[in-house]
Every structure is written in structure tokens, then in C-alpha cells.
Design a protein around this motif. Structure first.
Motif, short mmCIF file in Angstrom:
data_model
loop_
_atom_site.label_atom_id
_atom_site.label_comp_id
_atom_site.label_asym_id
_atom_site.label_seq_id
_atom_site.Cartn_x
_atom_site.Cartn_y
_atom_site.Cartn_z
N ALA A 272 0.83 -1.20 0.00
CA ALA A 272 0.00 0.00 0.00
C ALA A 272 0.87 1.26 0.00
CB ALA A 272 -0.93 -0.01 1.20
N ASP A 273 0.21 2.40 -0.18
CA ASP A 273 0.90 3.70 -0.17
C ASP A 273 1.32 4.02 1.26
OD1 ASP A 273 1.68 6.38 -0.46
OD2 ASP A 273 0.30 6.61 -2.15
N PRO A 274 2.61 4.45 1.47
CA PRO A 274 3.06 4.73 2.84
C PRO A 274 2.60 6.07 3.39
CG PRO A 274 4.84 5.09 1.32
CD PRO A 274 3.71 4.54 0.50
N VAL A 275 2.02 6.90 2.55
CA VAL A 275 1.55 8.21 3.01
C VAL A 275 0.03 8.23 2.88
CG1 VAL A 275 1.69 10.71 2.71
CG2 VAL A 275 3.70 9.28 2.28
N VAL A 393 9.07 1.07 -5.39
CA VAL A 393 8.13 1.39 -6.47
C VAL A 393 7.56 0.11 -7.07
CG1 VAL A 393 7.91 2.45 -8.75
CG2 VAL A 393 9.21 3.59 -6.96
N GLU A 394 8.38 -0.95 -7.14
CA GLU A 394 7.88 -2.22 -7.67
C GLU A 394 6.75 -2.76 -6.81
OE1 GLU A 394 8.79 -3.35 -10.46
OE2 GLU A 394 10.63 -2.24 -10.87
N PHE A 395 6.88 -2.60 -5.49
CA PHE A 395 5.83 -3.06 -4.57
C PHE A 395 4.58 -2.20 -4.71
CE2 PHE A 395 9.53 -5.09 -2.94
CZ PHE A 395 9.12 -6.23 -2.28
N GLY A 399 0.98 -3.44 -5.84
CA GLY A 399 -0.21 -3.18 -5.03
C GLY A 399 -1.39 -2.71 -5.83
N LYS A 400 -1.14 -2.08 -6.97
CA LYS A 400 -2.26 -1.63 -7.82
C LYS A 400 -2.96 -2.81 -8.46
CE LYS A 400 -0.17 2.86 -8.76
NZ LYS A 400 -1.12 3.55 -7.86
N HIS A 401 -2.32 -3.98 -8.51
CA HIS A 401 -2.99 -5.20 -9.01
C HIS A 401 -3.74 -5.92 -7.89
CE1 HIS A 401 -1.28 -5.48 -13.11
NE2 HIS A 401 -0.30 -4.75 -12.58
N VAL A 402 -3.52 -5.49 -6.66
CA VAL A 402 -4.21 -6.10 -5.52
C VAL A 402 -5.40 -5.25 -5.11
CG1 VAL A 402 -3.99 -6.83 -3.13
CG2 VAL A 402 -2.10 -7.19 -4.72
#
Length: 405
Positions: A272-275, A393-395, A399-402
């Protein structure tokens, strides 16, 4: 002699006198004469018939069986053989009925064991086999299955011609048993297909993170079988069908365990996004020009800018392994996500968690700041696997596919 003859003649005349029989019909009277000789002949004939009848009756009643004719004895022997054959057939039918009853009971026990095994698989598929994204984010978003699946095994459709042929040609109870066996095989095929699809989706997400599944498998902890097989896994099978069924269950259980493992890995990945607010990427991962000495240097993470005190959120569920100050990082929070994955959140102005705390995805762990080696308010974010840094960034892309936007 003459006198005796006369006496006999008188006795004969008294016993058989001449008789006249009258017959009247239609007003006309007629008669005919029965002579003594005729009477005597008729008497002798009647006596002969009566004597023969008495003799024949006495012969049937009082003569022993040994005097019966050979043909009659053959008939009796034939009837006795028929009776013995009927008794033998009855005994055979009874023994076959007992054997079939025992076989039916054994088959019933075997089917009960199989159904219990299938029920365990079904419960596992329902309760523990799905990627519960709600457990990751809590927003009910769905897992996309269009991630790269190049590393996944190809699925093969399985049809058991033996059971299909048996169910088509066997009538009655045997046909019903063959149909149940076919349904069990179809159930196992369907469970295996579902497990493979889920494993493919999870492995595809792992591939997008640039970690891949090979490195995950190297650190995989092995455990016991997912499904308790009871007697089916003991290795002692009464029939080849039971051995074949046990082997098939083992194959499907291995697929389910594989899917469960990779799903459990994906469920804890920092994706997920950290911010927790809209942000921007200010510095990439890898080689860059250091902002302090203006020389090339290696950057183990990414820098994300927003504003002072912007909420910093956990990118995946896990346990806080460090919360404090480190040289160069300033105030930092480190989260252990399991399976060798960790995430770091540095330059924080404030830390909201303590070491040992359990966090869920989206929990606020601190506030954006500029502590440590920093030129302004931003988040320095890192992702590690087995003590090696990876591009966050790869993670984030994985995450956008999850998570559906």
C-alpha cells in the motif's frame, strides 16, 4: 350224479330265474326277457371287475416300494435332485447376499471417509484458502487475477474415463456408486483448479515486486499436510481405487497448501501507499546524486513528499520491530511483515507506535518530518527482503494489481 346235476340246475334256476323287463313309452308297453344264462354271464363280469379293482388297490397300498417300476423310481430320483439343487441355490443366494451386504457396508464406510476428507477440503477452501483483501485494507477491495503468471504451472483438465464409462454402463447400485465416484473426482478437479488460480494470482503479484517466487520458496518453512487423510494416507489400501483416490487427494492438498502459502505471503506484503494523503515521489531508488555532498551515491529507498505532520501509514500488516532513532534515518519505524519482508519509515517528526506493536495495513505509525539526514519534510521509505533492499516502487505497482482504485 344225475341227482346232483338236477340240484345244481334247481339252484341255478332259483338264482337266475327268467326275468321279463317291461318298458312303457308313449302309451306303448314293451318288454324283453333276460335268460338265466345272460344273467349268469353278467354276474361273472361284474364279479371280475370288482375283484380286479380290489386287487389293484391292495397292490398299491400293501406292496413294498422295492417292487415299484424302474420308471417310477427314476421320477422320484429326479424330483429329489431338483429339491437338492433348489436347496443349494438357496444356500448360495444367502451367502452371496451376506457377502454383498458386507461389501456394501465396506463401500459405505469408504465413501464416508472420502466425504469427510472432501468436507475438510471444502472447509479449508471456504475459511482459509482465499486472499482476504478485507483483512489487508478493510475496505472490501478485490484481488485482481490479471497479474503476470509466467511462473505458475499450467493447469490441466482432468477427466476420469474409467468412472464415466462405469457410470454409463453399470445399472442399479453399481451405477450409482460409479456416479458418486465421478462426482468426487469432479469435485477434486474443481478444487484443484481454484487452488491453482489463486496460487497463480498470488505468484503473479510476487513476480511484479521483482522478488519472484523462487526466492520465496527458498525461505519457505515446511509443515505438516493441510488435510488430514485418516486411513487414506496410511499407505494400506484395500483396493486400487482407494490408493488412486488417496494419491489424488494428496495432489490436490499440495495445490491447496501451495496456494495458501503464497496467499499468506501476499496478504502481508507491504504493497500500500506509505503516506495517507496525496503525495509525490521526490527521489528514486538506486544510484543518485547525494543532496549533501553532490556526489553519486546509492539510495536504498524512495523519498515521498507531502507536508509537515502528514500521516505515515503501514503499507502492510505486521509487527513493529524497531521504533526510535538511527543515524542518518532520524526517527524511524521498522515493521516486520513476515516471510523475510520488512518496511522502514524514516525522517519522522513523531512516532505513534512502540516496538512489539501489531499494526494493520493503513494504521498511522508516525508523522512526516525532517529528522536525521534530510533537507526538508519528506518520508524516506524502504522495503527489504532477507536483509536486501528492493525498489519500493515495484511493490507499489504490484499493489495496484491487488487493490482496485
Amino acid at each position: 350224479m344225475k341227482r346232483k346235476t338236477m340240484k345244481i340246475g334247481e339252484l341255478f334256476s332259483r338264482l337266475f330265474p327268467e326275468r321279463q323287463i317291461y318298458h312303457r313309452s308313449g302309451g306303448t308297453v314293451r318288454y324283453f326277457t333276460v335268460s338265466p344264462l345272460q344273467q349268469s354271464v353278467l354276474s361273472i363280469a361284474i364279479a371280475a371287475v370288482v375283484g380286479w379293482t380290489l386287487y389293484a388297490t391292495a397292490s398299491l397300498v400293501f406292496i413294498p416300494n422295492s417292487t415299484l417300476s424302474a420308471q417310477g423310481q427314476q421320477q422320484i430320483d429326479k424330483y429329489e435332485r431338483w429339491v437338492q439343487e433348489l436347496r443349494a441355490r438357496d444356500a448360495l443366494s444367502r451367502s452371496q447376499l451376506v457377502e454383498r451386504t458386507e461389501a456394501f457396508q465396506e463401500a459405505t464406510v469408504s465413501f464416508e471417509q472420502r466425504h469427510r476428507t472432501l468436507e475438510v477440503m471444502l472447509d479449508s477452501l471456504r475459511n482459509g484458502g482465499e486472499l482476504e483483501v478485507a483483512a489487508l485494507r478493510g475496505d472490501g477491495s478485490a484481488l485482481l487475477v490479471n497479474a503476470s503468471i509466467e511462473e505458475a504451472d499450467r493447469r490441466q483438465a482432468r477427466t476420469d474415463a474409467q468412472y464415466q464409462e462405469a457410470s454409463a454402463t453399470s445399472p442399479g447400485v453399481r451405477g450409482q456408486i460409479a456416479e458418486l465416484q465421478r462426482e468426487q473426482q469432479a469435485f477434486l478437479d474443481e478444487v484443484e483448479d481454484i487452488a491453482i488460480e489463486r496460487a497463480e494470482a498470488a505468484r503473479g503479484v510476487l513476480r511484479l515486486t521483482a522478488v519472484g517466487t523462487n526466492r520465496i520458496a527458498e525461505t519457505r518453512e515446511m509443515g505438516g499436510p493441510l488435510v488430514p487423510f485418516a486411513n487414506l494416507a496410511s499407505g494400506n489400501f484395500d483396493t486400487p481405487e482407494e490408493a488412486m483416490f488417496a494419491e489424488r487427494v494428496s495432489q490436490v492438498a499440495a495445490r491447496m497448501e501451495e496456494a495458501r502459502f503464497y496467499q499468506s505471503v501476499v496478504s502481508t506484503l507491504p504493497l500500500a501507499d506509505p503516506v495517507g494523503v496525496p503525495s509525490r515521489l521526490t527521489s528514486d531508488y538506486g544510484l543518485r546524486v547525494d543532496p549533501f555532498n553532490q556526489r553519486p551515491g546509492w539510495h536504498n529507498g524512495v523519498d515521498v513528499g507531502a507536508y509537515w505532520n502528514a500521516p505515515i501509514t503501514a503499507t502492510g500488516p505486521g509487527t513493529v520491530s524497531f521504533a526510535g532513532t538511527k543515524s542518518g534515518y532520524g526517527r524511524i519505524v521498522e515493521i516486520d511483515h513476515g516471510h523475510g519482508f520488512k518496511s522502514r519509515y524514516a525522517h519522522l517528526r513523531r512516532i505513534n507506535v512502540d516496538k512489539g506493536d501489531t499494526v494493520a495495513i493503513g494504521d498511522v505509525v508516525g508523522a512526516m518530518g525532517s529528522t536525521g539526514r534530510s533537507t526538508g519534510p519528506h518520508l524516506h521509505y524502504e522495503v527489504w527482503f532477507n536483509n536486501k533492499p528492493y525498489d519500493p516502487v515495484e511493490f507499489l505497482r504490484a499493489g495496484k494489481h491487488v487493490y482496485e482504485e
